[in-house]
Scaffold this motif. Structure first.
Motif, PDB file in Angstrom:
ATOM      1  N   ILE A 215       0.885  -1.041  -0.005  1.00 18.99           N
ATOM      2  CA  ILE A 215      -0.035  -0.032   0.032  1.00 18.99           C
ATOM      3  C   ILE A 215       0.831   1.313  -0.055  1.00 18.99           C
ATOM      4  O   ILE A 215       0.436   2.424  -0.439  1.00 18.99           O
ATOM      5  CB  ILE A 215      -1.039  -0.130   1.219  1.00 18.99           C
ATOM      6  N   ARG A 216       1.800   1.193   0.786  1.00 23.10           N
ATOM      7  CA  ARG A 216       2.951   2.145   0.693  1.00 23.10           C
ATOM      8  C   ARG A 216       3.435   2.380  -0.894  1.00 23.10           C
ATOM      9  O   ARG A 216       3.536   3.692  -1.342  1.00 23.10           O
ATOM     10  CB  ARG A 216       3.925   2.163   1.658  1.00 23.10           C
ATOM     11  N   GLU A 217       3.761   1.413  -1.480  1.00 19.82           N
ATOM     12  CA  GLU A 217       4.473   1.651  -2.744  1.00 19.82           C
ATOM     13  C   GLU A 217       3.263   1.989  -3.735  1.00 19.82           C
ATOM     14  O   GLU A 217       3.824   2.996  -4.552  1.00 19.82           O
ATOM     15  CB  GLU A 217       4.850   0.096  -3.142  1.00 19.82           C
ATOM     16  N   GLU A 218       2.041   1.422  -3.755  1.00 22.46           N
ATOM     17  CA  GLU A 218       0.960   1.883  -4.702  1.00 22.46           C
ATOM     18  C   GLU A 218       0.560   3.023  -4.371  1.00 22.46           C
ATOM     19  O   GLU A 218       0.052   3.967  -5.225  1.00 22.46           O
ATOM     20  CB  GLU A 218       0.033   0.762  -4.773  1.00 22.46           C
ATOM     21  N   SER A 219       0.419   3.582  -3.383  1.00 23.13           N
ATOM     22  CA  SER A 219       0.006   4.850  -2.928  1.00 23.13           C
ATOM     23  C   SER A 219       0.747   6.024  -2.658  1.00 23.13           C
ATOM     24  O   SER A 219       0.157   7.161  -2.817  1.00 23.13           O
ATOM     25  CB  SER A 219      -0.805   4.623  -1.552  1.00 23.13           C
ATOM     26  N   GLY A 220       1.915   5.682  -2.572  1.00 21.00           N
ATOM     27  CA  GLY A 220       2.864   6.607  -2.464  1.00 21.00           C
ATOM     28  C   GLY A 220       2.997   7.400  -1.075  1.00 21.00           C
ATOM     29  O   GLY A 220       3.693   8.417  -0.726  1.00 21.00           O
ATOM     30  N   CYS A 221       2.329   6.997   0.003  1.00 22.31           N
ATOM     31  CA  CYS A 221       1.790   7.624   1.331  1.00 22.31           C
ATOM     32  C   CYS A 221       2.899   6.739   2.230  1.00 22.31           C
ATOM     33  O   CYS A 221       3.249   5.463   2.117  1.00 22.31           O
ATOM     34  CB  CYS A 221       0.703   7.090   1.701  1.00 22.31           C
ATOM     35  N   ARG A 222       3.407   7.579   3.071  1.00 23.24           N
ATOM     36  CA  ARG A 222       4.575   7.160   3.935  1.00 23.24           C
ATOM     37  C   ARG A 222       3.900   6.469   5.126  1.00 23.24           C
ATOM     38  O   ARG A 222       4.131   5.473   5.591  1.00 23.24           O
ATOM     39  CB  ARG A 222       5.210   8.212   4.518  1.00 23.24           C
ATOM     40  N   ASP A 223       2.864   6.967   5.744  1.00 25.16           N
ATOM     41  CA  ASP A 223       2.067   6.772   6.867  1.00 25.16           C
ATOM     42  C   ASP A 223       0.887   5.988   6.395  1.00 25.16           C
ATOM     43  O   ASP A 223       0.215   6.099   5.395  1.00 25.16           O
ATOM     44  CB  ASP A 223       1.519   7.882   7.691  1.00 25.16           C
ATOM     45  N   VAL A 224       0.301   4.830   7.368  1.00 24.22           N
ATOM     46  CA  VAL A 224      -0.857   4.183   7.102  1.00 24.22           C
ATOM     47  C   VAL A 224      -1.588   4.140   8.278  1.00 24.22           C
ATOM     48  O   VAL A 224      -1.234   4.274   9.281  1.00 24.22           O
ATOM     49  CB  VAL A 224      -0.528   2.714   6.733  1.00 24.22           C
ATOM     50  N   MET A 225      -2.835   3.818   8.145  1.00 28.38           N
ATOM     51  CA  MET A 225      -4.098   3.536   9.096  1.00 28.38           C
ATOM     52  C   MET A 225      -4.353   1.988   9.114  1.00 28.38           C
ATOM     53  O   MET A 225      -4.935   1.600   7.916  1.00 28.38           O
ATOM     54  CB  MET A 225      -5.133   4.479   9.130  1.00 28.38           C
ATOM     55  N   LEU A 226      -4.460   1.357  10.241  1.00 29.81           N
ATOM     56  CA  LEU A 226      -4.764  -0.107  10.147  1.00 29.81           C
ATOM     57  C   LEU A 226      -6.330  -0.121  10.711  1.00 29.81           C
ATOM     58  O   LEU A 226      -6.719   0.520  11.655  1.00 29.81           O
ATOM     59  CB  LEU A 226      -3.868  -0.930  11.013  1.00 29.81           C
ATOM     60  N   GLY A 227      -7.210  -1.033   9.858  1.00 25.02           N
ATOM     61  CA  GLY A 227      -8.540  -1.245  10.397  1.00 25.02           C
ATOM     62  C   GLY A 227      -8.790  -2.517  10.987  1.00 25.02           C
ATOM     63  O   GLY A 227      -8.062  -2.702  11.853  1.00 25.02           O
ATOM     64  N   ARG A 228      -9.497  -3.356  10.261  1.00 23.08           N
ATOM     65  CA  ARG A 228      -9.833  -4.646  10.491  1.00 23.08           C
ATOM     66  C   ARG A 228      -8.650  -5.425  10.837  1.00 23.08           C
ATOM     67  O   ARG A 228      -8.662  -6.441  11.564  1.00 23.08           O
ATOM     68  CB  ARG A 228     -10.858  -5.258   9.884  1.00 23.08           C
ATOM     69  N   GLY A 229      -7.631  -5.070  10.166  1.00 20.13           N
ATOM     70  CA  GLY A 229      -6.297  -5.988   9.980  1.00 20.13           C
ATOM     71  C   GLY A 229      -5.771  -5.704  11.343  1.00 20.13           C
ATOM     72  O   GLY A 229      -4.957  -6.777  12.085  1.00 20.13           O
TER      73      GLY A 229
END
Length: 330
Positions: A215-229
Motif C-alpha cells: 500500500i505504501r508503494e502503490e499509494s506513495g504514502c508514508r503513513d498508514v492506518m490499520l482497520g480490521r487488520g
C-alpha cells in the motif's frame, strides 16, 4: 537515513470501542488513533456524550498505554459541527477528525459520512467552520473514502478539505458502494495524494506486513492506518516495525489480552450480549491464528456468559479465580 513512518489505529464503529482500543494500544505499535464517531445533528451535545464515546478524554486524550486518541465528528451542518467542535476542544482532545467515510446505510440515509462525498463545497464549508474553532496546536484531520459509486470527485473532495484547513487527510481506498469488499484501490489514493499538499495517510485492506509494503508503494504514502487488520493480528504494528513474532508465540502472548478484554466485556456488557463481543473478535483473529478458529468453534454454541467463563477457565485462557475477580469488580 532510516525510514520514518506512522501507524494509526482506525475508527471502527462497533469494533474498536474504548475497551478494544485499550487492548490494541496496550499490545503496542501505534503512534495515534481515532475513536468511534460522535454523531452531530441539530444540537450541541453534552460533555457526557464525548466522554462516553471517548473516555480517553478523561486521561489527557490517551489510552492507558499512552496512545493519543483523536475524537471524530460526523454530521452535515457546518454550524453545529463547529459548535460541537468548540465544545470538544474545551475537553482537551488529542486531536479532532471529521468523518466523510462511514458507509453505513443508516448514516448514509441521514446525509452523513460518505454521503457528503457528492458535495465538495459542503465538505469545504464544514472543514472551514470547524477549523475556526480549533486552536492551531490541536491536530485537525479528516477521513474520507474515494467517493460514493465512483472516484470522479475524489480529488475535488480532497482539495476542498485541504482548502478548509485540515492538517492531514486519511483516505480509505474504497467507495461507499465498495463497502469492505477487496481489493482496496491503493493506486487511487496516490492520485488523491498527488493533488494536495497536506500529508495523506493510506487506509484499506492492510492485513499483513506485505500489504503494508504494497500500500505504501502503490499509494506513495508514508503513513498508514490499520482497520480490521489490527483486530485480526493485534501484533501487526509491531511486525511492521520489524519485530519477529512467530505465530505460536503470538497466540501465547495474546492470552493475557484476551483475558483482559473478556474481563472488561463482563464488566460493561449485559451477560446476554457479552459472548457476541468476544466471538466477533475471534472471528477476525482466526484469519491468522488456527487456535482462534478452534476457540471460536468451541464457544460458538455457548450463549450464557457464565458458561463462556467456565470454558475459558478450562481452556487456560482465564485464570481459575476469574469469576471471583469479575464479581469483586462488579
Amino acid at each position: 537515513m532510516p525510514d520514518s513512518f506512522q501507524i494509526l489505529l482506525a475508527p471502527m464503529e462497533g469494533l474498536a470501542d474504548p475497551l478494544m482500543r485499550e487492548v490494541l494500544t496496550g499490545i503496542g505499535g501505534y503512534d495515534w488513533g481515532i475513536c468511534e464517531f460522535v454523531r452531530v445533528t441539530q444540537s450541541v451535545l453534552p460533555r457526557r456524550t464525548f466522554f462516553r464515546t471517548c473516555p480517553e478524554l478523561l486521561q489527557a486524550g490517551r489510552t492507558l498505554a499512552g496512545t493519543p486518541m483523536r475524537v471524530q465528528l460526523l454530521g452535515s451542518d457546518p454550524h453545529f459541527m463547529a459548535a460541537n467542535a468548540q465544545r470538544l476542544v474545551s475537553l482537551h482532545p488529542a486531536g479532532v477528525d471529521l468523518n466523510f467515510g462511514c458507509p453505513a446505510p443508516t448514516v448514509f440515509r441521514h446525509r452523513g459520512g460518505s454521503a457528503l462525498l457528492a458535495e465538495p463545497q459542503l465538505l469545504h464549508e464544514i472543514a472551514s467552520a470547524v477549523r475556526a474553532e480549533i486552536p492551531l496546536g490541536v491536530p485537525f484531520t479528516a477521513k474520507m473514502r474515494l467517493g460514493i459509486s465512483d472516484t470522479l470527485l475524489a480529488v475535488e473532495c480532497a482539495q476542498a478539505l485541504e482548502a478548509g484547513g485540515i492538517d492531514a487527510l486519511i483516505v480509505h481506498g474504497r467507495t461507499k458502494e465498495d463497502g469492505y469488499r477487496p481489493p482496496a484501490r491503493w493506486a487511487e489514493i496516490a492520485r488523491v495524494a498527488a493533488a494536495v499538499k497536506v500529508p495523506v495517510i493510506a487506509n484499506g485492506e492492510i492485513w499483513t506486513v506485505d500489504d503494508w509494503r504494497r500500500i505504501r508503494e502503490e499509494s506513495g504514502c508514508r503513513d498508514v492506518m490499520l482497520g480490521r487488520g489490527a483486530l485480526a493480528d493485534p501484533f501487526l504494528p509491531r511486525r511492521i516495525r520489524g519485530e519477529e513474532i512467530p505465530a505460536a508465540a503470538a497466540w501465547v502472548a495474546l492470552q493475557p489480552w484476551l483475558a483482559r478484554y473478556w474481563h472488561g466485556v463482563r464488566q460493561r456488557v449485559v451477560p446476554a450480549h457479552a459472548g457476541g463481543r468476544l466471538k466477533q473478535w475471534l472471528m477476525l483473529l482466526r484469519r491468522h491464528a488456527p487456535q482462534a478458529e478452534t476457540l471460536y468453534q468451541q464457544l460458538r454454541p455457548i450463549k450464557a456468559a457464565e458458561d463462556i467463563d467456565a470454558h475459558l477457565i478450562a481452556s487456560g485462557v482465564l485464570p481459575p479465580d476469574f469469576i471471583a475477580e469479575v464479581l469483586d469488580a462488579g
